[in-house]
Design an enzyme around this catalytic site. Sequence first.
Site, PDB file in Angstrom:
ATOM      1  N   ARG A 100      52.271  54.415  45.392  1.00 46.52           N
ATOM      2  CA  ARG A 100      52.397  53.858  44.541  1.00 46.52           C
ATOM      3  C   ARG A 100      53.041  53.998  43.530  1.00 46.52           C
ATOM      4  NH1 ARG A 100      47.596  50.111  44.541  1.00 46.52           N
ATOM      5  NH2 ARG A 100      48.283  49.448  42.399  1.00 46.52           N
ATOM      6  N   ASP A 246      45.086  47.271  32.657  1.00 41.69           N
ATOM      7  CA  ASP A 246      46.267  48.725  32.520  1.00 41.69           C
ATOM      8  C   ASP A 246      46.850  49.341  32.037  1.00 41.69           C
ATOM      9  OD1 ASP A 246      45.850  45.630  34.677  1.00 41.69           O
ATOM     10  OD2 ASP A 246      46.494  47.768  36.400  1.00 41.69           O
ATOM     11  N   LYS A 258      46.145  41.990  34.097  1.00 39.06           N
ATOM     12  CA  LYS A 258      46.320  40.755  35.882  1.00 39.06           C
ATOM     13  C   LYS A 258      46.949  39.721  34.788  1.00 39.06           C
ATOM     14  CE  LYS A 258      46.578  41.749  38.813  1.00 39.06           C
ATOM     15  NZ  LYS A 258      45.111  42.013  38.720  1.00 39.06           N
TER      16      LYS A 258
END
Lengths: 376, 376
Positions: A100, A246, A258
């Site tokens: 990632r 985040d 989000k």
Amino acid sequence: MQVTVRGRRRHYRTVTFDAKANVVELIEQRLLPHEFTFFRAENFRETALAIRDMIVRGAPAIAATAAYGMAQGAQAFRGRDSKKFARHINLVFEALKNARPTAVDPVNAMLQVRAAMKSGETVEEQQAIALAAAEHFANEDVEHCAAIGRHGAKLIKNGTRVLTHCNAGWLATVDIGTATAPIYEAQKRGRKFHVFCDETRPRCQGASLTAWELAQQGVSHQVIADNAAGHLMQRGEIDLVIVGSDRTLGRTGEVANKIGTYTKAVLAKRHGIPFYVAIPLSTIDWNLKRGFDIPIEERADHEVLGAWGVVDNPSTKNSKAKVGKRAYVRIANSTSTARNPGFDVTPAELVTGIITPVGIFKPDELWKRRMELIGM
Amino acid sequence: MQVTVRGRRRHYRTVTFDAKANVVELIEQRLLPHEFTFFRAENFRETALAIRDMIVRGAPAIAATAAYGMAQGAQAFRGRDSKKFARHINLVFEALKNARPTAVDPVNAMLQVRAAMKSGETVEEQQAIALAAAEHFANEDVEHCAAIGRHGAKLIKNGTRVLTHCNAGWLATVDIGTATAPIYEAQKRGRKFHVFCDETRPRCQGASLTAWELAQQGVSHQVIADNAAGHLMQRGEIDLVIVGSDRTLGRTGEVANKIGTYTKAVLAKRHGIPFYVAIPLSTIDWNLKRGFDIPIEERADHEVLGAWGVVDNPSTKNSKAKVGKRAYVRIANSTSTARNPGFDVTPAELVTGIITPVGIFKPDELWKRRMELIGM
């Protein structure tokens, strides 16, 4: 947290390490809420794939997975040659990092493990330290979430109606979760309250993951369309909003989370509803000067143009596909494209408080207390 | 509006009447955007079923369908007995009314047809008048939408980025639409602009119907998750919002529309973006004193807990169901329930203007001009 499997309650972490078998064991999140199964990553490359393919997701959860992946990679090394071992560890590090590439948490976790390994002299010592460091990282994550729960639980009283967005739950961490931690702690203290889960389009982590988590813990809850929260607030049916993050800017108190979080914060402000963000300290970015500079990932069109689920057959219309099959259905017109920003940034003025493992702070307090918070 | 069928462009209304065959012909909206087909209702009972089963939806469209259903029912009567004919017409009226018991527009449309029929003496005369009245009702709807388009088109300039919510498009009316009317008129005038369609969960009329309409007309557009509009506004990517309305209060200027509309209005206000509501005059409620008293329908859980579409196979995950089949997929945790309010109410202070067939008004102007507007 507790899950009922074939009628029996058992405790499961999102990420665990079977040191004897040298296997990283993960709750297979891509099949939730429809199936509860585990993915056993037999070697560090499989662990990297599990991160890449989002079998595990959520910054703290993938950080712990990467830490365990390092220990797994270290343990798998055969021989006593320290130089070869160091090269091997670099390989493991890179493989897990590239799973990632934009995530910072796994890299930070692995750097912690690697830094600890430096104190070992032999390969064997370093292998043992890697394992201990990874276990320590995972356990610390659990402790931090528990502390968030203790600080946040006082916000949830008998009768409180809580709104959450997306999944900052136990599945996004090693256990307990961030935004869900105050909920689970309030539940433990015997309070009666209700949670509205935003379904959180386009990926629907609220409807699938958060609703599943809350159901497993027996927390009273309902799923709502993202469109419905404004109406419920207007009618006085929501008392508190708790979301995760985040990335939170230490300098400004701005919160990246989000897509749709900002909208809920704007609505909460209009209705005088407290809006809290629950975060582990690792997600505070002390460098970036303004939220506008946080890169907002544009994700694939198909997430917006359709949805994933399991074929079912409500009475209203005839479904032609076989019931019970996992399927992606296209909802939108086939010749249309989408815009799909994955995150948004909520300004500090809309945030009532930030729930951290060391207490609840106003967004502008973060910078003033940075010495204390960075030191944690 | 124009639709391309097997490479040929043709003009289609949402609702038409084939007087020769005595058939009401409807675009089958439950299959859109995946299939473009027609439903031919062979008698007034089938027309009622088409309304009930939402083959046709949108207040103006079902009003015109009910008006045609009256004409269809009248035409089907054999004989010259005026009393028997009157009883038959009552039967037709009740059948069509009961198809969507809470909707007012079909009832008003049918009352217009019935009032006109009073001027006929023989059964035959009344049958002819019913047909003419229904045609008049449908044509007037088209004219009103065209007028909304002419008034609203000035809001859309070259480069304007418009946000819409749900479908107040040509499919919700006989033709052209309400919220879409200014878009189609601006397109006709050669302007270059872009439309963001809120997907509009839970029923996704934006992603399916509005996106399909805009694609058919060649209007530049993208579908977005309902969560994304706040972010786009924050980044200065939206210049104008136009939505429709199911009921607008003449006394207060409050606007009831599809769930999520209120949220968009709150966001638009925060960002200084003009927020317009396009309505035919028939949707103005001159009686109700406050928006809070508008009944908000709570719809079925399964709408929120899943989604309808056609099985497809994006590269990211393996779909196990057969591609191309229509399917409902459950997205949410199977043991969770939902709250599903179908509509919300936007206060007048958030509405920049109301676009009507006779001009654009501030919400508080409606009541002052009521004599003029009711007279229309």
